[in-house]
Design a protein around this motif. Structure first.
Motif, mmCIF file in Angstrom:
data_model
loop_
_atom_site.group_PDB
_atom_site.id
_atom_site.type_symbol
_atom_site.label_atom_id
_atom_site.label_comp_id
_atom_site.label_asym_id
_atom_site.label_seq_id
_atom_site.Cartn_x
_atom_site.Cartn_y
_atom_site.Cartn_z
ATOM 1 N N SER A 101 -31.972 13.170 -31.165
ATOM 2 C CA SER A 101 -31.440 12.343 -32.248
ATOM 3 C C SER A 101 -32.573 12.175 -33.255
ATOM 4 C CB SER A 101 -31.014 10.976 -31.714
ATOM 5 O OG SER A 101 -32.157 10.270 -31.284
ATOM 6 N N THR A 102 -32.269 11.682 -34.414
ATOM 7 C CA THR A 102 -33.347 11.492 -35.403
ATOM 8 C C THR A 102 -34.445 10.617 -34.823
ATOM 9 O OG1 THR A 102 -31.725 11.658 -37.164
ATOM 10 C CG2 THR A 102 -33.848 10.724 -37.754
ATOM 11 N N THR A 132 -34.918 2.091 -37.885
ATOM 12 C CA THR A 132 -35.280 2.810 -36.654
ATOM 13 C C THR A 132 -36.570 3.600 -36.850
ATOM 14 O OG1 THR A 132 -34.284 4.045 -34.816
ATOM 15 C CG2 THR A 132 -34.009 5.014 -36.981
ATOM 16 N N ASP A 133 -36.814 4.073 -38.065
ATOM 17 C CA ASP A 133 -38.034 4.847 -38.334
ATOM 18 C C ASP A 133 -39.271 3.989 -38.043
ATOM 19 O OD1 ASP A 133 -35.863 6.235 -39.466
ATOM 20 O OD2 ASP A 133 -37.131 7.242 -40.922
ATOM 21 N N CYS A 212 -32.337 12.423 -43.420
ATOM 22 C CA CYS A 212 -30.977 12.080 -42.962
ATOM 23 C C CYS A 212 -29.942 12.010 -44.076
ATOM 24 C CB CYS A 212 -30.995 10.740 -42.231
ATOM 25 S SG CYS A 212 -31.535 10.882 -40.533
ATOM 26 N N CYS A 233 -30.501 13.976 -39.282
ATOM 27 C CA CYS A 233 -29.334 13.930 -38.418
ATOM 28 C C CYS A 233 -28.267 14.886 -38.957
ATOM 29 C CB CYS A 233 -28.787 12.513 -38.316
ATOM 30 S SG CYS A 233 -28.071 11.935 -39.837
ATOM 31 N N TYR A 235 -24.715 14.167 -38.381
ATOM 32 C CA TYR A 235 -23.366 13.578 -38.321
ATOM 33 C C TYR A 235 -22.899 13.001 -39.647
ATOM 34 C CZ TYR A 235 -26.489 9.657 -37.078
ATOM 35 O OH TYR A 235 -27.510 8.763 -37.041
#
Ligand SMILES: Cc1ncc(COP(=O)(O)O)c(C=O)c1O
Length: 425
Positions: A101-102, A132-133, A212, A233, A235
């Motif tokens: 995942s990323t 999240t980064d 992303c 990512c 998606y």
């Protein structure tokens, strides 16, 4: 710049003259729904469905022999899909791994490239990127024995935008790595990757990018940018499906490095199944794979990416800019007097694939939109993100969304919704 006009007729004119209009029928689009959320989760295409069904069939019929079937297609699936991905990011296919995942890939690249020394040990981030980064980076500096307060340096944004000159000014001698997004998830701001990458390299700083919100929405040319690494990512604009496998890029000049997180799928193919105790690293991007590839989470991507290759990113970006340009025009013409503002930069070179629509009552308005069959998303405190996607959104839908918004404001129907946030907004 395009000349837009108001009115339903004009939206029909745009649709009738849209060279990509035929693609819409290749997607599953729910009746009576206008999907404006492709920047969060892209829609399923029939092409992606077909490649997913192929994998299910292979598994059904072959069991474990799936790994050898079709000339090792699925054993080498990361490399096969990397070939389809490479033109979208302007990299060589052997610089790309389809993996994880990323967030996991951030751990992978930072643990590979972050080699702190007494004098150079900081990682430079901003304060508006997807969190999240930062979570991943902070845990990486802790693993190396530093405190985030000391080792993570933050460039401050101004009014939710990042100024490249502020980033460059913050590149002091103690900075080891710069890590930034190419397109901001809230404001859709595009950062000047080349300017920042060049400045970092001049100062001996490693530089990496979170792509992303860029890949599939706009053209990226990693070759000319010559960054050290990138992650993204699949998606969102790439329509790979919920939680589909992510991607990473390792500039070929770093192939000799050992991955921070090693695993047996990073081992050379020739010796992998000899199952030796010594890790024999593949000296290319695929060497940054860790464990057994997530075939079911990659399958849709194969079909989806073929569509991108057929059409080409230049054509896709052209339509995307026209769609968002049209949306901004309609917002300016019809919605400004109702307390809305456009929160993204206007220039083509500075905005990604979505429009950032701001309103102080944005949350309730986004719920009212859902009630009327429009799927937007909302980002605290006041941003409604609207992503008309080049492959499946029509100009007529863009027109209708603005019309529905106008009606919601005139009738004040949003006022019957509660301000209490859902868990997933
Ligand atoms: C810029 C950015 N980075 C990272 C992520 C999260 O990646 P993942 O949940 O796939 O690890 C997102 C999710 O939307 C994002 O927008």
């Amino acid at each position: 710049m395009y000349e837009f006009k108001d009115g339903l007729e004009f939206s029909k004119f745009l649709d009738n003259n849209d060279p990509l209009g035929y693609l819409r029928q290749r997607f599953y689009i729910r009746k009576n729904t206008i999907y404006m959320c492709g920047n969060s989760l892209g829609l399923l295409s029939k092409d992606a469905e077909d490649t997913t069904v192929d994998v299910i069939e292979k598994w059904k019929n072959e069991g474990v022999q799936i790994w050898n079937a079709d000339d090792n297609k699925y054993y080498l699936y990361s490399s096969r899909i990397a070939k389809l991905m490479a033109p979208l990011v302007g990299a060589d296919d052997d610089e790309i791994a389809i993996v994880g995942s990323t967030t996991v890939n951030i751990h992978q690249v930072i643990s590979t490239f972050y080699k702190p020394t007494k004098d150079r040990y900081k990682i430079l981030l901003d304060d508006i990127n997807f969190p999240t980064d930062r979570y991943a980076i902070e845990s990486q500096v802790i693993l190396k024995g530093y405190s985030p307060e000391d080792a993570v340096k933050t460039v401050k944004s101004v009014n939710n935008f990042l100024d490249e000159d502020d980033v460059i000014e913050a590149m002091t001698d103690d900075v080891a790595v710069v890590f930034l997004p190419t397109v901001y998830y809230r404001t859709a701001q595009i950062i000047h990757m080349k300017k920042i990458t060049d400045a970092a390299k001049e100062r001996g700083i490693i530089v990496g990018w979170d792509l992303c919100h860029a890949v599939g929405a706009l053209e990226v040319d990693l070759k000319s940018i010559d960054a050290d690494f990138a992650v993204w990512c699949t998606y969102k604009y790439l329509n790979g499906g919920p939680g589909s496998c992510a991607a990473l890029y390792i500039n070929r000049k770093h192939f000799q490095l050992l991955p921070g997180l090693a695993g047996w799928f990073g081992n050379k193919a020739e010796t992998q199944f000899l199952l030796r105790q010594k890790f024999d690293h593949r000296k290319d991007g695929s060497g940054w794979q860790i464990g057994t590839p997530h075939i079911l989470s990659m399958a849709a991507l194969e079909g989806s990416l073929k569509m991108f290759i057929d059409i080409g990113m230049e054509t896709i970006r052209h339509k995307s800019l026209k769609l968002t340009g049209y949306l901004m025009y309609l917002i300016d013409t019809k919605l400004i007097q109702h307390g809305f503002s456009v929160g993204n930069l206007r220039e083509d070179s500075r905005r990604g694939g979505h429009v950032c629509l701001k309103h102080e009552d944005g949350y309730r308005i986004s719920l009212a939109l859902k009630g009327r069959g429009v799927v937007p998303d909302f980002r605290d405190p006041n941003v409604i993100r609207l992503a008309p996607v080049a492959l499946y959104t029509s100009y007529g839908e863009v027109y209708s969304v603005v019309d529905i918004l106008l009606d919601i404001m005139k009738t004040e129907s949003y006022k019957k919704f509660s301000c209490k946030r859902n868990v997933v907004v």
